[in-house]
Design a protein around this motif. Sequence first.
Motif, mmCIF file in Angstrom:
data_model
loop_
_atom_site.group_PDB
_atom_site.id
_atom_site.type_symbol
_atom_site.label_atom_id
_atom_site.label_comp_id
_atom_site.label_asym_id
_atom_site.label_seq_id
_atom_site.Cartn_x
_atom_site.Cartn_y
_atom_site.Cartn_z
ATOM 1 N N GLN A 301 99.467 37.993 133.347
ATOM 2 C CA GLN A 301 101.316 38.193 133.265
ATOM 3 C C GLN A 301 101.337 36.785 133.216
ATOM 4 O O GLN A 301 101.584 36.240 132.173
ATOM 5 C CB GLN A 301 101.527 38.318 134.249
ATOM 6 C CG GLN A 301 101.811 40.028 133.917
ATOM 7 C CD GLN A 301 102.243 40.426 132.535
ATOM 8 O OE1 GLN A 301 103.426 40.217 132.251
ATOM 9 N NE2 GLN A 301 101.549 41.711 132.499
ATOM 10 N N ALA A 302 100.327 35.933 134.510
ATOM 11 C CA ALA A 302 100.990 34.090 133.778
ATOM 12 C C ALA A 302 100.335 33.696 132.592
ATOM 13 O O ALA A 302 100.863 32.955 131.853
ATOM 14 C CB ALA A 302 99.997 33.654 135.029
ATOM 15 N N GLY A 303 98.999 34.377 131.803
ATOM 16 C CA GLY A 303 98.122 34.144 131.133
ATOM 17 C C GLY A 303 99.276 34.462 129.416
ATOM 18 O O GLY A 303 99.051 33.844 128.604
ATOM 19 N N VAL A 304 99.745 35.695 129.314
ATOM 20 C CA VAL A 304 100.622 36.212 128.277
ATOM 21 C C VAL A 304 101.864 35.661 128.733
ATOM 22 O O VAL A 304 102.284 34.880 127.281
ATOM 23 C CB VAL A 304 100.993 37.009 129.022
ATOM 24 C CG1 VAL A 304 102.060 37.549 127.618
ATOM 25 C CG2 VAL A 304 99.991 38.857 128.784
ATOM 26 N N ALA A 305 102.615 34.941 129.656
ATOM 27 C CA ALA A 305 103.132 34.019 129.791
ATOM 28 C C ALA A 305 102.855 32.455 129.217
ATOM 29 O O ALA A 305 104.371 32.006 128.203
ATOM 30 C CB ALA A 305 103.808 33.220 130.840
ATOM 31 N N LEU A 306 101.620 31.659 128.864
ATOM 32 C CA LEU A 306 101.080 30.667 128.160
ATOM 33 C C LEU A 306 101.198 31.003 127.084
ATOM 34 O O LEU A 306 100.095 30.530 126.305
ATOM 35 C CB LEU A 306 100.190 30.659 129.189
ATOM 36 C CG LEU A 306 100.448 29.597 130.612
ATOM 37 C CD1 LEU A 306 99.349 29.302 131.506
ATOM 38 C CD2 LEU A 306 101.173 28.542 130.345
ATOM 39 N N GLY A 307 101.540 31.809 126.554
ATOM 40 C CA GLY A 307 101.142 32.401 124.971
ATOM 41 C C GLY A 307 99.871 33.103 124.564
ATOM 42 O O GLY A 307 99.363 33.263 122.830
ATOM 43 N N LYS A 308 99.250 33.512 125.405
ATOM 44 C CA LYS A 308 97.613 33.877 125.096
ATOM 45 C C LYS A 308 97.701 36.136 125.003
ATOM 46 O O LYS A 308 99.085 36.231 125.325
ATOM 47 C CB LYS A 308 96.939 34.173 126.293
ATOM 48 C CG LYS A 308 96.640 32.589 126.630
ATOM 49 C CD LYS A 308 96.293 31.665 125.118
ATOM 50 C CE LYS A 308 95.776 29.985 125.230
ATOM 51 N NZ LYS A 308 95.512 28.941 123.839
ATOM 52 N N LYS A 309 96.858 36.391 124.114
ATOM 53 C CA LYS A 309 97.146 37.507 124.076
ATOM 54 C C LYS A 309 95.817 37.978 124.541
ATOM 55 O O LYS A 309 95.087 37.313 124.941
ATOM 56 C CB LYS A 309 96.656 37.858 122.076
ATOM 57 C CG LYS A 309 97.562 37.164 121.548
ATOM 58 C CD LYS A 309 97.059 37.013 119.902
ATOM 59 C CE LYS A 309 98.150 36.477 118.795
ATOM 60 N NZ LYS A 309 97.323 36.517 117.076
ATOM 61 N N THR A 310 95.985 39.801 124.764
ATOM 62 C CA THR A 310 94.788 40.489 125.574
ATOM 63 C C THR A 310 94.116 40.799 124.571
ATOM 64 O O THR A 310 94.904 41.412 123.508
ATOM 65 C CB THR A 310 95.655 41.071 126.693
ATOM 66 O OG1 THR A 310 96.836 41.960 126.013
ATOM 67 C CG2 THR A 310 96.517 40.362 127.489
#
Length: 377
Positions: A301-310
């Motif tokens: 969730q932290a990575g997604v919040a920084l604009g990254k894709k899964t």
Amino acid sequence: MFKEYINTLSADAIALLQQLISIPSLSKEEDRTATFLQQFLQSKGVKGHRLLNNVWASNKHFDPAKPTILLNSHHDTVGANAAYSRDPFDGSIEDGKLYGLGSTDAGAALVSLLAAFLYFYEAAGIPYNIVFAGTAEEEISGTNGIELLFKQEAFNACFAHPDCFAIVGEPTQLDLAIAEKGLLVLDCEATGRAGHAARDEGDNAIYIAMEAINWFRDFRFEKVSPLLGPNKMSVTAINTVNKAHNVVPAVCHFVVDIRINEMYTHEEVIDIIKGKVDVTITPRSTRLRSSAIAEDHPVVQAGVALGKKTFGSPTCSDQGLIALPSLKCGPGFSGESHAANEFVAVQDIEDAVAFYVGLLKKLNGGRVVSVAGDSNR
């Protein structure tokens, strides 16, 4: 002050990677890069620990009551392929590209994670411990790398808390690999009966092998992962022991590379295959399991919040040997791994240092109590 400190950490990381590239570190031959990493940590006032060619360190204010984040990447490399036109150990920078063997896979991730570890090394009052591990033998899935490190009591004790997890540095262009296929390699043997090729004698083991190989080519597993897709089987080598052209071979060997999604165990796949083909099957190893981390995990969730894709990764890493929830994420393009004249963009390292620090800051509530060089807290 924050930006200046990140710039300093990035510059140190880039210089460190250039130095590491200059030291050959083939799998099982990483002793000199391990020593260099230890010396680098010592130069930064950090006590590093070593087990064979694995180097690790924990944050200054380690608290066993808190969960630990493992920052892990590897410092071994494959051999330089024959198509290299540059010195693979030069480590020079040209037109914004840092060239050298292991620059993308996985030197850039290693030094960027180490920079993030140093950023938080002296931090007090944060909710997570942070452990850095630069490990060996990843390229050959060896037993003396991260797997061995987790058998060391002092290292393993850092991960007793149930909420521990890992960030594994591999080239993903800083997107978030939240699942990874496992690897199963099978040595297969088709058995026939020898005879003279000029007469109608024998039972050709190659033809028996061909029937099995066609099955491996055409078979489709029923369960398809939404993240990793279907299991994939590839026959990658075949040989007989025959030296003479006029002998029908009694034995034919071939190798199958199988990439397994998280919906099957290795044992299930082996059982399915054994029921379908008339050859002897010997698994080389069942250690490299598929792995996944929940999409609602705090690090994701932290990575997604920084604009990254899964995404789901088809390639293997040390994730399969880490008994923790883990996220694979790092600078560089995976397709550059093992390529001739391998390189990583300098900007990718700078972006990775800033991203890893930002990711860990989010996990630590966005606030750092005491970080050297960062007064913007």
